[in-house]
Design a protein around this motif. Structure first.
Motif, PDB file in Angstrom:
ATOM      1  N   GLU A  50       0.982  -1.099  -0.047  1.00  5.99           N
ATOM      2  CA  GLU A  50      -0.012  -0.089  -0.135  1.00  5.99           C
ATOM      3  C   GLU A  50       0.849   1.338  -0.124  1.00  5.99           C
ATOM      4  O   GLU A  50       0.341   2.225  -0.535  1.00  5.99           O
ATOM      5  CB  GLU A  50      -0.942   0.010   1.104  1.00  5.99           C
ATOM      6  CG  GLU A  50      -1.997  -1.166   1.150  1.00  5.99           C
ATOM      7  CD  GLU A  50      -2.806  -1.277   2.441  1.00  5.99           C
ATOM      8  OE1 GLU A  50      -2.530  -0.329   3.320  1.00  5.99           O
ATOM      9  OE2 GLU A  50      -3.577  -2.138   2.393  1.00  5.99           O
ATOM     10  N   LYS A  51       1.970   1.269   0.775  1.00  2.00           N
ATOM     11  CA  LYS A  51       2.620   2.533   0.766  1.00  2.00           C
ATOM     12  C   LYS A  51       3.841   2.752  -0.075  1.00  2.00           C
ATOM     13  O   LYS A  51       4.438   3.781  -0.020  1.00  2.00           O
ATOM     14  CB  LYS A  51       3.360   2.700   2.233  1.00  2.00           C
ATOM     15  CG  LYS A  51       2.170   2.372   3.474  1.00  2.00           C
ATOM     16  CD  LYS A  51       1.179   3.806   3.218  1.00  2.00           C
ATOM     17  CE  LYS A  51       0.118   3.423   4.475  1.00  2.00           C
ATOM     18  NZ  LYS A  51      -0.758   4.634   4.406  1.00  2.00           N
ATOM     19  N   THR A  52       4.181   1.873  -0.922  1.00  6.16           N
ATOM     20  CA  THR A  52       5.223   1.943  -1.729  1.00  6.16           C
ATOM     21  C   THR A  52       4.564   2.208  -3.345  1.00  6.16           C
ATOM     22  O   THR A  52       3.677   1.729  -3.461  1.00  6.16           O
ATOM     23  CB  THR A  52       6.219   0.741  -1.785  1.00  6.16           C
ATOM     24  OG1 THR A  52       5.582  -0.386  -2.109  1.00  6.16           O
ATOM     25  CG2 THR A  52       7.112   0.592  -0.632  1.00  6.16           C
ATOM     26  N   ASP A  53       5.428   2.684  -4.127  1.00 13.84           N
ATOM     27  CA  ASP A  53       4.877   2.915  -5.394  1.00 13.84           C
ATOM     28  C   ASP A  53       5.137   1.922  -6.176  1.00 13.84           C
ATOM     29  O   ASP A  53       6.032   1.996  -7.176  1.00 13.84           O
ATOM     30  CB  ASP A  53       5.689   4.121  -5.881  1.00 13.84           C
ATOM     31  CG  ASP A  53       5.035   4.736  -7.074  1.00 13.84           C
ATOM     32  OD1 ASP A  53       3.800   4.510  -7.442  1.00 13.84           O
ATOM     33  OD2 ASP A  53       5.793   5.615  -7.870  1.00 13.84           O
ATOM     34  N   SER A  66       4.227  -0.661  -9.195  1.00 15.29           N
ATOM     35  CA  SER A  66       3.508  -0.991 -10.423  1.00 15.29           C
ATOM     36  C   SER A  66       2.489  -1.967 -10.362  1.00 15.29           C
ATOM     37  O   SER A  66       2.642  -3.196  -9.595  1.00 15.29           O
ATOM     38  CB  SER A  66       4.554  -0.951 -11.978  1.00 15.29           C
ATOM     39  OG  SER A  66       5.026  -2.009 -11.559  1.00 15.29           O
ATOM     40  N   LYS A  67       1.502  -1.990 -11.478  1.00 15.24           N
ATOM     41  CA  LYS A  67       0.842  -3.305 -11.471  1.00 15.24           C
ATOM     42  C   LYS A  67       1.674  -4.212 -11.689  1.00 15.24           C
ATOM     43  O   LYS A  67       1.280  -5.567 -11.350  1.00 15.24           O
ATOM     44  CB  LYS A  67      -0.385  -2.829 -12.451  1.00 15.24           C
ATOM     45  CG  LYS A  67      -1.299  -3.886 -12.586  1.00 15.24           C
ATOM     46  CD  LYS A  67      -2.315  -3.565 -13.758  1.00 15.24           C
ATOM     47  CE  LYS A  67      -3.415  -4.851 -13.978  1.00 15.24           C
ATOM     48  NZ  LYS A  67      -4.463  -4.303 -14.714  1.00 15.24           N
TER      49      LYS A  67
END
Length: 121
Positions: free
Chosen positions: A98-101, A103-104
């Protein structure tokens, strides 16, 4: 046992080299390189912590890791989960997702890894 950031940096270079002298290790550092005495102090502490050992080659010591990178980081991660996530891998995974960026594609890859581990159990 945990390492300081400086000790981790030395270990990362030593894991990469597999073994090396102080001169070899110094070449791995970016500028500004640590002083030779600083590196020797770090190697002494790592030896005391039983992370490295050495053998003598004529006049020089060749240092080598005693603890593998995989084992060190596995234990560090377990300690972090214990300390920061109430010993809950679920809380850690939730936080990470949830808190890291991510990618799909990253999330899909993680999902495949998790599903693979579920099938092994």
């Amino acid at each position: 046992m945990s390492l300081t950031k400086a000790e981790e940096k030395v270990m990362n270079h030593l894991w990469k080299l597999k073994n090396g002298s102080v001169k070899d290790l110094l070449q791995e550092f970016e500028e500004p390189k640590p002083a030779t005495t600083t590196l020797l102090t770090l190697l002494k502490r790592l030896k005391e912590k039983e992370f490295v050992s050495y053998h003598n080659d004529n006049r020089y010591r060749t240092y080598f890791p005693v603890v593998s990178k995989e084992n060190y980081f596995s234990k560090s991660l377990k300690d972090m989960v214990k300390e920061f996530f109430n010993n809950s891998p679920k809380q850690f995974a939730s936080f990470y997702a949830e808190k890291t960026d991510l990618s799909k594609e990253d999330l899909e890859s993680l999902k495949k890894i998790i599903n693979s581990q579920i099938e092994k159990k």
